[in-house]
Design an enzyme around this catalytic site. Structure first.
Site, PDB file in Angstrom:
ATOM      1  N   ASP A  11     139.912 100.128  86.614  1.00  0.00           N
ATOM      2  CA  ASP A  11     139.718  98.678  86.724  1.00  0.00           C
ATOM      3  C   ASP A  11     140.445  97.966  85.584  1.00  0.00           C
ATOM      4  O   ASP A  11     140.133  98.203  84.410  1.00  0.00           O
ATOM      5  CB  ASP A  11     138.197  98.425  86.659  1.00  0.00           C
ATOM      6  N   ILE A  12     141.372  97.121  85.902  1.00  0.00           N
ATOM      7  CA  ILE A  12     142.201  96.419  84.899  1.00  0.00           C
ATOM      8  C   ILE A  12     141.338  95.572  83.961  1.00  0.00           C
ATOM      9  O   ILE A  12     141.704  95.367  82.793  1.00  0.00           O
ATOM     10  CB  ILE A  12     143.275  95.555  85.590  1.00  0.00           C
ATOM     11  N   ASP A  35     142.099  89.803  91.862  1.00  0.00           N
ATOM     12  CA  ASP A  35     141.856  88.388  91.524  1.00  0.00           C
ATOM     13  C   ASP A  35     140.338  88.157  91.375  1.00  0.00           C
ATOM     14  O   ASP A  35     139.869  87.581  90.385  1.00  0.00           O
ATOM     15  CB  ASP A  35     142.424  87.525  92.662  1.00  0.00           C
TER      16      ASP A  35
END
Ligand code: APR
Length: 175
Positions: A11-12, A35
């Protein structure tokens, strides 16, 4: 240069880097996918800041703060929606990466993390998209020595495999 390039499966929003890139839509008012994850992790202040930016054309990029994210900044870029490859999609994806790297250079960021732009809801073929991403990433590392760490975040195994293959092809480790 290869040592400044990294793949991360996960997960960024968990990454503690100068800036994370968001694969947004042209409204910049949030959405699903990465997003949605970025807006959830950043908190409601992010969308308030985005409202003031008046959207973002496909291929362009805009900068905001990171708010509750570990990353101090977010670059919101809008990748192309894949139609059939004959509507300038590859050029627009290239433009999106270049717009992000131009901001990274302008801001003097030392580390940055990118998701696989346009390969989710926008259905851009992973093979071609990963080639564009790695090509543009290597070019950016070449010309911007301030950027000492560039991370491509792969959220699933297929994306990781595609990016790994591309890096082997485009930046092979000398034997
Ligand atoms: N961290 C890293 N990568 C993620 C995460 C996450 N938390 N969540 C999803 N991804 C991955 C997806 O698996 C895909 O590989 O990001 C990549 C891009 O997929 P999308 O988020 O669907 O982005 P994109 O294809 O560019 O479509 C953008 O979707 O969410 C909406 O508002 C957005 O309209 C815009 C469109």
């Amino acid at each position: 240069m290869r040592e400044r390039l990294e793949l991360f499966k996960g997960d960024i929003t968990t990454l503690d880097v100068s800036v994370i890139v968001n694969a947004a839509n042209s409204s910049l008012l949030g959405g699903g996918g990465v997003d949605g994850a970025i807006h959830r992790a950043a908190g409601p202040e992010l969308v308030w800041e985005c409202r003031k930016l008046n959207g973002c054309p496909t291929g362009s990029a805009k900068l905001t703060g990171g708010h509750n994210l570990k990353a101090a900044h977010v670059i919101h870029t809008v990748g192309p929606i894949w139609r059939d490859g004959n509507h300038g999609e590859p050029d627009l994806l290239t433009k999106a990466y270049r717009s992000c790297f131009a901001l990274i250079r302008q801001m003097g960021f030392g580390s940055a993390a990118f998701p696989s732009i346009s390969t989710g809801a926008y259905r851009f073929p992973l093979e071609q998209a990963s080639r564009i991403a790695i090509q543009e990433g290597l070019a950016a590392l070449e010309e911007n020595l301030v950027l000492r760490k560039l991370i491509f975040v792969c959220y699933d195994a297929a994306t990781l495999e595609a990016y790994q293959a591309r890096i082997e092809q485009l930046a092979p480790v000398p034997a």
